[in-house]
Motif scaffolding. Structure first.
Motif, mmCIF file in Angstrom:
data_model
loop_
_atom_site.group_PDB
_atom_site.id
_atom_site.type_symbol
_atom_site.label_atom_id
_atom_site.label_comp_id
_atom_site.label_asym_id
_atom_site.label_seq_id
_atom_site.Cartn_x
_atom_site.Cartn_y
_atom_site.Cartn_z
ATOM 1 N N GLU A 38 11.749 21.896 33.727
ATOM 2 C CA GLU A 38 12.358 22.374 34.966
ATOM 3 C C GLU A 38 11.515 23.438 35.661
ATOM 4 O O GLU A 38 11.268 23.364 36.855
ATOM 5 N N LEU A 39 11.070 24.443 34.891
ATOM 6 C CA LEU A 39 10.371 25.593 35.466
ATOM 7 C C LEU A 39 8.960 25.732 34.902
ATOM 8 O O LEU A 39 8.696 25.366 33.754
ATOM 9 N N VAL A 40 8.064 26.308 35.696
ATOM 10 C CA VAL A 40 6.695 26.561 35.265
ATOM 11 C C VAL A 40 6.694 27.663 34.214
ATOM 12 O O VAL A 40 7.262 28.740 34.430
ATOM 13 N N ILE A 41 6.059 27.391 33.075
ATOM 14 C CA ILE A 41 5.961 28.384 32.000
ATOM 15 C C ILE A 41 4.522 28.845 31.772
ATOM 16 O O ILE A 41 4.289 29.832 31.088
ATOM 17 N N ARG A 42 3.580 28.115 32.376
ATOM 18 C CA ARG A 42 2.163 28.446 32.220
ATOM 19 C C ARG A 42 1.387 27.707 33.300
ATOM 20 O O ARG A 42 1.796 26.636 33.733
ATOM 21 N N LEU A 43 0.271 28.259 33.737
ATOM 22 C CA LEU A 43 -0.581 27.532 34.677
ATOM 23 C C LEU A 43 -2.026 27.889 34.425
ATOM 24 O O LEU A 43 -2.347 28.933 33.873
ATOM 25 N N TRP A 44 -2.893 26.954 34.805
ATOM 26 C CA TRP A 44 -4.321 27.193 34.687
ATOM 27 C C TRP A 44 -5.055 26.380 35.738
ATOM 28 O O TRP A 44 -4.533 25.430 36.296
ATOM 29 N N SER A 45 -6.282 26.802 35.990
ATOM 30 C CA SER A 45 -7.114 26.131 36.981
ATOM 31 C C SER A 45 -8.540 26.118 36.472
ATOM 32 O O SER A 45 -8.969 27.040 35.773
ATOM 33 N N GLY A 46 -9.261 25.051 36.814
ATOM 34 C CA GLY A 46 -10.648 24.999 36.385
ATOM 35 C C GLY A 46 -11.293 23.678 36.700
ATOM 36 O O GLY A 46 -10.771 22.854 37.449
ATOM 37 N N ARG A 47 -12.437 23.502 36.076
ATOM 38 C CA ARG A 47 -13.251 22.316 36.304
ATOM 39 C C ARG A 47 -13.087 21.342 35.141
ATOM 40 O O ARG A 47 -12.888 21.743 33.997
ATOM 41 N N LEU A 48 -13.171 20.052 35.473
ATOM 42 C CA LEU A 48 -13.162 19.011 34.451
ATOM 43 C C LEU A 48 -14.408 19.155 33.589
ATOM 44 O O LEU A 48 -15.457 19.513 34.110
ATOM 45 N N PRO A 49 -14.358 18.928 32.308
ATOM 46 C CA PRO A 49 -13.238 18.473 31.502
ATOM 47 C C PRO A 49 -12.371 19.604 30.951
ATOM 48 O O PRO A 49 -11.315 19.374 30.384
ATOM 49 N N TRP A 50 -12.816 20.854 31.118
ATOM 50 C CA TRP A 50 -12.130 22.000 30.495
ATOM 51 C C TRP A 50 -10.684 22.139 30.936
ATOM 52 O O TRP A 50 -9.823 22.541 30.164
ATOM 53 N N VAL A 51 -10.387 21.823 32.172
ATOM 54 C CA VAL A 51 -9.035 21.989 32.701
ATOM 55 C C VAL A 51 -8.050 21.017 32.056
ATOM 56 O O VAL A 51 -6.848 21.236 32.081
ATOM 57 N N GLU A 52 -8.546 19.949 31.443
ATOM 58 C CA GLU A 52 -7.661 18.966 30.822
ATOM 59 C C GLU A 52 -7.268 19.326 29.387
ATOM 60 O O GLU A 52 -6.381 18.707 28.832
ATOM 61 N N TRP A 53 -7.892 20.312 28.801
ATOM 62 C CA TRP A 53 -7.574 20.711 27.432
ATOM 63 C C TRP A 53 -6.225 21.417 27.416
ATOM 64 O O TRP A 53 -5.953 22.285 28.238
ATOM 65 N N MET A 54 -5.373 21.046 26.471
ATOM 66 C CA MET A 54 -4.030 21.630 26.381
ATOM 67 C C MET A 54 -4.007 22.960 25.651
ATOM 68 O O MET A 54 -3.181 23.802 25.912
ATOM 69 N N GLY A 55 -4.881 23.164 24.708
ATOM 70 C CA GLY A 55 -4.829 24.373 23.884
ATOM 71 C C GLY A 55 -5.342 25.595 24.596
ATOM 72 O O GLY A 55 -5.784 25.561 25.744
ATOM 73 N N LYS A 56 -5.270 26.682 23.882
ATOM 74 C CA LYS A 56 -5.833 27.938 24.374
ATOM 75 C C LYS A 56 -7.310 27.959 24.025
ATOM 76 O O LYS A 56 -7.773 27.269 23.130
#
Length: 101
Positions: free
Chosen positions: A77-95
Protein backbone atom coordinates in the motif's frame (compact mmCIF):
# COMPACT_ATOMS: atom_id res chain seq x y z
CA UNK A 1 21.03 7.74 2.74
CA UNK A 2 23.30 5.05 1.34
CA UNK A 3 25.52 5.65 -1.66
CA UNK A 4 26.60 2.68 -3.77
CA UNK A 5 30.03 3.44 -5.18
CA UNK A 6 31.45 1.11 -7.81
CA UNK A 7 34.90 1.77 -9.24
CA UNK A 8 34.87 5.36 -7.92
CA UNK A 9 31.42 6.14 -9.42
CA UNK A 10 28.15 6.62 -7.51
CA UNK A 11 25.88 4.05 -9.18
CA UNK A 12 22.90 4.12 -6.81
CA UNK A 13 21.44 6.08 -3.89
CA UNK A 14 19.11 4.42 -1.34
CA UNK A 15 16.72 6.53 0.75
CA UNK A 16 15.44 5.19 4.06
CA UNK A 17 14.09 8.44 5.53
CA UNK A 18 10.88 10.39 4.98
CA UNK A 19 12.90 13.62 5.10
CA UNK A 20 14.01 13.13 1.47
CA UNK A 21 11.62 12.86 -1.47
CA UNK A 22 11.84 12.69 -5.24
CA UNK A 23 11.77 15.87 -7.27
CA UNK A 24 8.01 15.30 -7.62
CA UNK A 25 7.61 15.11 -3.84
CA UNK A 26 7.09 11.34 -3.50
CA UNK A 27 8.70 9.60 -0.57
CA UNK A 28 8.32 7.14 2.27
CA UNK A 29 4.72 6.84 3.44
CA UNK A 30 3.18 7.81 0.08
CA UNK A 31 0.72 5.43 -1.56
CA UNK A 32 1.11 3.12 -4.54
CA UNK A 33 -1.97 4.84 -5.97
CA UNK A 34 -0.24 8.23 -5.83
CA UNK A 35 2.78 6.91 -7.72
CA UNK A 36 0.64 5.25 -10.40
CA UNK A 37 -1.40 8.44 -10.90
CA UNK A 38 1.66 10.69 -10.98
CA UNK A 39 3.46 8.67 -13.66
CA UNK A 40 0.90 6.77 -15.75
CA UNK A 41 2.52 4.45 -18.30
CA UNK A 42 5.98 5.01 -16.74
CA UNK A 43 5.71 2.54 -13.83
CA UNK A 44 6.56 -1.15 -14.06
CA UNK A 45 5.00 -2.97 -11.09
CA UNK A 46 5.94 -6.38 -9.76
CA UNK A 47 5.18 -8.23 -6.58
CA UNK A 48 7.99 -9.16 -4.25
CA UNK A 49 8.71 -12.92 -4.30
CA UNK A 50 7.85 -13.29 -0.60
CA UNK A 51 4.50 -11.54 -1.04
CA UNK A 52 5.40 -8.73 1.37
CA UNK A 53 4.74 -5.90 -1.09
CA UNK A 54 5.66 -4.55 -4.51
CA UNK A 55 8.38 -2.84 -6.45
CA UNK A 56 7.15 0.11 -8.51
CA UNK A 57 9.86 1.08 -10.96
CA UNK A 58 9.82 4.41 -12.76
CA UNK A 59 11.22 3.97 -16.28
CA UNK A 60 12.22 7.25 -17.97
CA UNK A 61 11.04 7.88 -21.52
CA UNK A 62 14.02 9.98 -22.58
CA UNK A 63 16.57 7.79 -24.40
CA UNK A 64 19.44 9.65 -22.69
CA UNK A 65 18.15 8.31 -19.35
CA UNK A 66 17.43 4.74 -20.49
CA UNK A 67 20.00 3.27 -18.09
CA UNK A 68 18.46 4.90 -15.00
CA UNK A 69 15.50 3.98 -12.77
CA UNK A 70 13.76 5.07 -9.57
CA UNK A 71 12.40 2.17 -7.53
CA UNK A 72 9.72 2.44 -4.84
CA UNK A 73 9.41 -0.55 -2.52
CA UNK A 74 5.98 -0.80 -0.91
CA UNK A 75 4.33 -2.92 1.74
CA UNK A 76 1.45 -3.44 -0.69
CA UNK A 77 0.00 0.00 0.00
CA UNK A 78 2.64 2.54 1.09
CA UNK A 79 6.24 3.27 0.12
CA UNK A 80 8.65 1.90 2.73
CA UNK A 81 11.91 2.42 0.84
CA UNK A 82 13.13 4.00 -2.38
CA UNK A 83 16.28 4.10 -4.42
CA UNK A 84 17.56 5.47 -7.69
CA UNK A 85 20.48 4.60 -9.89
CA UNK A 86 21.88 3.09 -13.01
CA UNK A 87 21.35 -0.40 -14.38
CA UNK A 88 22.28 -3.04 -13.29
CA UNK A 89 22.85 -1.74 -9.73
CA UNK A 90 19.36 -0.27 -9.38
CA UNK A 91 17.81 -3.72 -9.92
CA UNK A 92 19.52 -5.31 -6.90
CA UNK A 93 17.10 -5.85 -4.01
CA UNK A 94 19.60 -6.06 -1.16
CA UNK A 95 21.50 -3.40 0.65
CA UNK A 96 24.98 -2.44 -0.49
CA UNK A 97 27.79 -4.63 0.79
CA UNK A 98 30.87 -2.88 2.13
CA UNK A 99 33.05 -5.04 -0.11
CA UNK A 100 31.16 -4.32 -3.34
CA UNK A 101 33.69 -3.38 -6.01
Amino acid sequence: ITFWIVESTVERVDIDTAAITTRSGVGLGDSEEQILKLWPNRIEARSLPNGSGKLLTFVPKDSADRQFRVVFQTDGELVIRLWSGRLPWVEWMGKCNKGLQ
